[in-house]
Scaffold this motif. Structure first.
Motif, PDB file in Angstrom:
ATOM      1  N   LEU A  63      62.366  47.393  16.298  1.00  0.00           N
ATOM      2  CA  LEU A  63      61.776  46.971  15.034  1.00  0.00           C
ATOM      3  C   LEU A  63      60.508  46.157  15.274  1.00  0.00           C
ATOM      4  N   ARG A  64      60.528  45.265  16.253  1.00  0.00           N
ATOM      5  CA  ARG A  64      59.344  44.471  16.580  1.00  0.00           C
ATOM      6  C   ARG A  64      58.197  45.388  17.025  1.00  0.00           C
ATOM      7  N   ARG A  65      58.502  46.378  17.834  1.00  0.00           N
ATOM      8  CA  ARG A  65      57.473  47.326  18.285  1.00  0.00           C
ATOM      9  C   ARG A  65      56.934  48.157  17.120  1.00  0.00           C
ATOM     10  N   LEU A  66      57.828  48.556  16.207  1.00  0.00           N
ATOM     11  CA  LEU A  66      57.397  49.305  15.024  1.00  0.00           C
ATOM     12  C   LEU A  66      56.477  48.461  14.147  1.00  0.00           C
ATOM     13  N   GLU A  67      56.795  47.178  13.995  1.00  0.00           N
ATOM     14  CA  GLU A  67      55.947  46.288  13.204  1.00  0.00           C
ATOM     15  C   GLU A  67      54.564  46.152  13.848  1.00  0.00           C
ATOM     16  N   HIS A  68      54.525  46.069  15.172  1.00  0.00           N
ATOM     17  CA  HIS A  68      53.255  45.990  15.890  1.00  0.00           C
ATOM     18  C   HIS A  68      52.446  47.276  15.687  1.00  0.00           C
ATOM     19  N   LEU A  69      53.113  48.411  15.799  1.00  0.00           N
ATOM     20  CA  LEU A  69      52.463  49.698  15.599  1.00  0.00           C
ATOM     21  C   LEU A  69      51.936  49.813  14.170  1.00  0.00           C
ATOM     22  N   LEU A  70      52.720  49.358  13.221  1.00  0.00           N
ATOM     23  CA  LEU A  70      52.304  49.376  11.821  1.00  0.00           C
ATOM     24  C   LEU A  70      51.045  48.525  11.625  1.00  0.00           C
ATOM     25  N   ALA A  71      50.991  47.371  12.258  1.00  0.00           N
ATOM     26  CA  ALA A  71      49.802  46.514  12.163  1.00  0.00           C
ATOM     27  C   ALA A  71      48.584  47.215  12.763  1.00  0.00           C
ATOM     28  N   LEU A  72      48.768  47.928  13.867  1.00  0.00           N
ATOM     29  CA  LEU A  72      47.650  48.659  14.476  1.00  0.00           C
ATOM     30  C   LEU A  72      47.144  49.774  13.559  1.00  0.00           C
ATOM     31  N   GLU A  73      48.054  50.465  12.900  1.00  0.00           N
ATOM     32  CA  GLU A  73      47.644  51.526  11.969  1.00  0.00           C
ATOM     33  C   GLU A  73      46.934  50.923  10.754  1.00  0.00           C
ATOM     34  N   ARG A  74      47.392  49.771  10.295  1.00  0.00           N
ATOM     35  CA  ARG A  74      46.725  49.086   9.189  1.00  0.00           C
ATOM     36  C   ARG A  74      45.308  48.667   9.618  1.00  0.00           C
ATOM     37  N   ASP A  75      45.194  48.157  10.836  1.00  0.00           N
ATOM     38  CA  ASP A  75      43.878  47.774  11.372  1.00  0.00           C
ATOM     39  C   ASP A  75      42.961  48.989  11.463  1.00  0.00           C
ATOM     40  N   ALA A  90      41.938  53.106  19.531  1.00  0.00           N
ATOM     41  CA  ALA A  90      42.777  54.310  19.613  1.00  0.00           C
ATOM     42  C   ALA A  90      43.626  54.286  20.887  1.00  0.00           C
ATOM     43  N   GLU A  91      43.054  53.820  21.997  1.00  0.00           N
ATOM     44  CA  GLU A  91      43.825  53.722  23.239  1.00  0.00           C
ATOM     45  C   GLU A  91      44.965  52.723  23.089  1.00  0.00           C
ATOM     46  N   ARG A  92      44.679  51.586  22.479  1.00  0.00           N
ATOM     47  CA  ARG A  92      45.701  50.567  22.254  1.00  0.00           C
ATOM     48  C   ARG A  92      46.814  51.106  21.348  1.00  0.00           C
ATOM     49  N   THR A  93      46.436  51.833  20.317  1.00  0.00           N
ATOM     50  CA  THR A  93      47.420  52.406  19.396  1.00  0.00           C
ATOM     51  C   THR A  93      48.270  53.455  20.115  1.00  0.00           C
ATOM     52  N   GLY A  94      47.646  54.274  20.967  1.00  0.00           N
ATOM     53  CA  GLY A  94      48.398  55.269  21.730  1.00  0.00           C
ATOM     54  C   GLY A  94      49.437  54.632  22.633  1.00  0.00           C
ATOM     55  N   LYS A  95      49.067  53.537  23.299  1.00  0.00           N
ATOM     56  CA  LYS A  95      50.029  52.825  24.147  1.00  0.00           C
ATOM     57  C   LYS A  95      51.175  52.269  23.324  1.00  0.00           C
ATOM     58  N   ALA A  96      50.868  51.772  22.142  1.00  0.00           N
ATOM     59  CA  ALA A  96      51.926  51.233  21.269  1.00  0.00           C
ATOM     60  C   ALA A  96      52.878  52.345  20.832  1.00  0.00           C
ATOM     61  N   TYR A  97      52.339  53.525  20.507  1.00  0.00           N
ATOM     62  CA  TYR A  97      53.198  54.659  20.155  1.00  0.00           C
ATOM     63  C   TYR A  97      54.123  55.015  21.316  1.00  0.00           C
ATOM     64  N   GLN A  98      53.579  55.032  22.531  1.00  0.00           N
ATOM     65  CA  GLN A  98      54.399  55.368  23.698  1.00  0.00           C
ATOM     66  C   GLN A  98      55.513  54.354  23.900  1.00  0.00           C
ATOM     67  N   GLN A  99      55.208  53.062  23.754  1.00  0.00           N
ATOM     68  CA  GLN A  99      56.226  52.028  23.928  1.00  0.00           C
ATOM     69  C   GLN A  99      57.328  52.151  22.886  1.00  0.00           C
ATOM     70  N   VAL A 100      56.954  52.411  21.651  1.00  0.00           N
ATOM     71  CA  VAL A 100      57.969  52.558  20.602  1.00  0.00           C
ATOM     72  C   VAL A 100      58.799  53.804  20.874  1.00  0.00           C
ATOM     73  N   GLN A 101      58.138  54.874  21.255  1.00  0.00           N
ATOM     74  CA  GLN A 101      58.829  56.135  21.467  1.00  0.00           C
ATOM     75  C   GLN A 101      59.862  56.051  22.586  1.00  0.00           C
ATOM     76  N   GLU A 102      59.576  55.270  23.618  1.00  0.00           N
ATOM     77  CA  GLU A 102      60.511  55.124  24.735  1.00  0.00           C
ATOM     78  C   GLU A 102      61.839  54.501  24.314  1.00  0.00           C
ATOM     79  N   HIS A 103      61.805  53.647  23.293  1.00  0.00           N
ATOM     80  CA  HIS A 103      63.006  52.892  22.921  1.00  0.00           C
ATOM     81  C   HIS A 103      63.549  53.241  21.540  1.00  0.00           C
ATOM     82  N   ALA A 104      62.881  54.120  20.828  1.00  0.00           N
ATOM     83  CA  ALA A 104      63.283  54.417  19.456  1.00  0.00           C
ATOM     84  C   ALA A 104      64.460  55.390  19.421  1.00  0.00           C
ATOM     85  N   PRO A 105      65.267  55.310  18.372  1.00  0.00           N
ATOM     86  CA  PRO A 105      66.375  56.252  18.225  1.00  0.00           C
ATOM     87  C   PRO A 105      65.869  57.676  17.971  1.00  0.00           C
ATOM     88  N   ALA A 106      66.749  58.622  18.160  1.00  0.00           N
ATOM     89  CA  ALA A 106      66.383  60.039  18.076  1.00  0.00           C
ATOM     90  C   ALA A 106      65.809  60.429  16.721  1.00  0.00           C
TER      91      ALA A 106
END
Length: 191
Positions: A37-49, A129-145
């Motif tokens: 959830l914390r990673r998703l919130e961070h990713l959401l902030a990056l998309e808002r930015d 965009a690079e920062r956002t891509g890394k955030a997507y990868q981090q969330v994807q590694e730990h996110a449910p199916a």
């Protein structure tokens, strides 16, 4: 009084270990859920930015050929942001109301980049965009199916966006004037 049999003591110890094991498992799952959830919130902030950065870039780019592409990127970022907001809301997370400190720093970086011309602005967007891509990868590694398809689609779009920025920056850097000379740039607005 009768002494407890060794067999009953072993059974009691086994039950106690099993109970502790379930508690540890439950705590681990809750911790993983909170981390996701914390990673998703961070990713959401990056998309808002990203939405705000595309708006600013469109205002300050000298070459109008980039406006259509940035407009499409902004629409994509909004769509991804809406999907992430829905997920974060369902999981009981916090939806950011606007740019946070990191978002303001990104905004300032973009406004300062206009002094270097279009290539510097696009390079700032490339970094985001690079920062956002890394955030997507981090969330994807730990996110449910159940979140994987959304995250995979978002990661692919961000990679395409990053590749476009890389190509645009390289094309501008190969030109002799490298965008617009600083003395032709209008003063920044929004500061």
């Amino acid at each position: 009084m009768r002494a407890a049999s060794p067999f009953l003591c072993l059974q009691e110890q086994a039950r106690s270990r099993a109970s502790r094991g379930r508690e540890v498992t439950m705590l681990r799952r809750e911790h993983e859920r909170q981390e996701t959830l914390r990673r998703l919130e961070h990713l959401l902030a990056l998309e808002r930015d990203a939405d705000e950065l595309y708006r600013l870039a469109a205002e300050h780019l000298a070459d109008p050929r980039y406006l259509e592409t940035l407009s499409a990127f902004r629409v994509d970022a909004r769509r991804r942001r809406e999907g992430l907001e829905r997920i974060v809301r369902e999981q009981g997370g916090r939806i950011p109301s606007g740019l946070d400190l990191r978002g303001r720093l990104e905004e300032i970086r973009l406004l300062l980049a206009q002094l270097g011309g279009d290539d510097a602005i696009l390079r700032a967007l490339l970094t985001h965009a690079e920062r956002t891509g890394k955030a997507y990868q981090q969330v994807q590694e730990h996110a449910p199916a159940e979140l994987q398809p959304l995250l995979q689609r978002g990661l692919e779009e961000v990679r395409q966006r990053r590749d476009w920025f890389e190509t645009a920056v390289q094309a501008l850097e190969s030109r002799p004037h490298r965008g617009v000379p600083p003395w032709n740039i209008p003063p920044p607005s929004g500061l």
